[in-house]
Design a protein around this motif. Sequence first.
Motif, short mmCIF file in Angstrom:
data_model
loop_
_atom_site.label_atom_id
_atom_site.label_comp_id
_atom_site.label_asym_id
_atom_site.label_seq_id
_atom_site.Cartn_x
_atom_site.Cartn_y
_atom_site.Cartn_z
N ARG A 14 -1.45 43.08 -20.83
CA ARG A 14 -0.07 43.57 -21.00
C ARG A 14 0.50 43.07 -22.33
NH1 ARG A 14 4.87 41.95 -22.10
NH2 ARG A 14 4.69 40.18 -20.68
N ASP A 15 0.89 41.80 -22.41
CA ASP A 15 1.43 41.28 -23.68
C ASP A 15 0.34 41.32 -24.75
OD1 ASP A 15 3.22 40.01 -25.44
OD2 ASP A 15 4.06 38.81 -23.83
N HIS A 203 6.12 31.01 -20.41
CA HIS A 203 5.47 32.12 -21.14
C HIS A 203 5.91 31.93 -22.60
CE1 HIS A 203 4.69 36.66 -21.54
NE2 HIS A 203 5.30 36.34 -22.67
N HIS A 205 5.52 32.20 -26.85
CA HIS A 205 4.95 32.94 -27.99
C HIS A 205 4.70 31.99 -29.15
CE1 HIS A 205 4.66 37.15 -26.75
NE2 HIS A 205 5.52 36.76 -25.81
N ASN A 239 0.49 35.16 -27.91
CA ASN A 239 0.87 34.33 -26.76
C ASN A 239 0.10 33.01 -26.80
OD1 ASN A 239 1.35 37.26 -25.71
ND2 ASN A 239 2.31 35.97 -24.19
ZN ZN Z 1 5.83 37.89 -24.06
#
Ligand code: ZN
Length: 510
Positions: A14-15, A203, A205, A239
């Motif tokens: 997804r990301d 989560h 970055h 990520n």
């Molecule tokens: Zn993200």
Amino acid sequence: MSSNRVYLFDTTLRDGEQSPGVSLNVEEKLEIAQQLARLGVDIIEAGFPIASPGDFAAVQTIARKVKGPVIAGLCRAVRGDIDRTWEAVREAENPRIHTFLATSDIHLRYKLQKSRPEVLEQAVEAVKYARKYCSDVEFSAEDASRSDIDFLAQVVEKVIDAGAKVVNLPDTVGYAVPEEFGQFIRTLFEKVPNIDKAIISVHCHDDLGLAVANSLAGILAGARQVECAVNGIGERAGNAALEEIIMALYTRQAFFNKQINVNYGELFRTSRLVSTLTGMQVQPNKAIVGKNAFAHESGIHQDGVLKERTTYEIMSPELIGASRSTLVLGKHSGRHAFRKHMQELGYDLSDEELDRAFKAFKEIADKKKEVTNEDLEALVNDKVRAIPERFKLVYLHISSGTSIVPTATVKLAIDNMEFEAAATGDGPVDAACHAVDKITDIYGKMHDYKLNAVSSGKDALGEVISHIEIDGKIYGGRGLSTDIIEASVKSYINAINKYYYEKHQQTGQA
Ligand code: ZN
Ligand code: KIV
């Protein structure tokens, strides 16, 4: 479950897939999800179902076929998105709806144009609505690290009351620094009275190169779920890298005192598979999975390692499955030895897949003295897991040099018929691609091109990864050969086949 247990939430599909230039088809996503299941991640975020029919199909296919991990689908905090996500994940063994809404004032003012009370109400309403479908609901407060902490604490409390089982607190723009981020999580533990009713997740970055450090700080502060992606791919700078989090928790177990449950020996292969299918190469000095991660160059280091490995090594390459470049099979190896060896490498191939792989192996073994494990993995990715080949390279002839116009003659097979065309170009690859265009009537534009040696030696297999734009969309192509021009043309044809396959799947026409 022990409170020391940390759950690994993988968002590569997804990301990670939101990385610029990455576009995976359903089969490729399924392949990665199956490998993530072998690695043993706890949750696979399979995609964003409302984003496109392709995303929906990928999430639904993974939910149907991949057993073991929880399968999550992402959605905005609106009913239509939640409905679509539930539709995609509902057949999973363990489905999860992951809904998100921004909580920072910057996002509220400029993006959502909503007040704090409106956002609070929307978040609660979304979680309650998702809970009607599914007992496993995760809520993410987008841009949490830049949100007003009291407002955020209120949102976290209310979404837990509404039934969120997991609350994720992203550092969406990679702005935090570890000490501050750890303190931020600790403060929320103090401010939210019902926080023990949910699992807190982080989560992070990597905009400042701190995603892994921030995630680990979050874990030390009490987060029990960590969201990350293989090779650290994802939006912008990416990520937190899954393999780095795993190996930090493993190698520094005495410091972190956290428990994870993965098959460490699958880490290297997972990294290779993701870089191959996404076309995003891993930098040589990348921690854990980079080519140089276990290489000792200086004489002093080499001497130290020979005397005692731990002088300069804190992890062993064997543990992550990275030390397999030894000679394994040659052209005299039989089908039985080949099957046995592939099984040892972890490939459970059907008879038909084995036939295709064995045929490709023999072709390579004819051209190349030593066939290594890396060659075999590349070959399986190329031949066995490939999408159907509408256009197949039969023949390639190149005429090129310093003082002539490069000319290529290409023959392609299409449905048992063969077609030939010739073209000129700026170089031999360009000429061959033009000839392919003439036959297929599909005109691709090369965006980038990377040539990689799969193994070492002059006769190494060349792997070409290209990104080709067709009808406004980017398709990743991959080609393998001991001849680099042939590998390049195969990579171009592979991208065209993906385009054709996707179009054909959508329209249902041949
Ligand atoms: Zn993200
Ligand atoms: O970075 C982010 O905030 C996200 C959320 C949607 C979880 O990816």
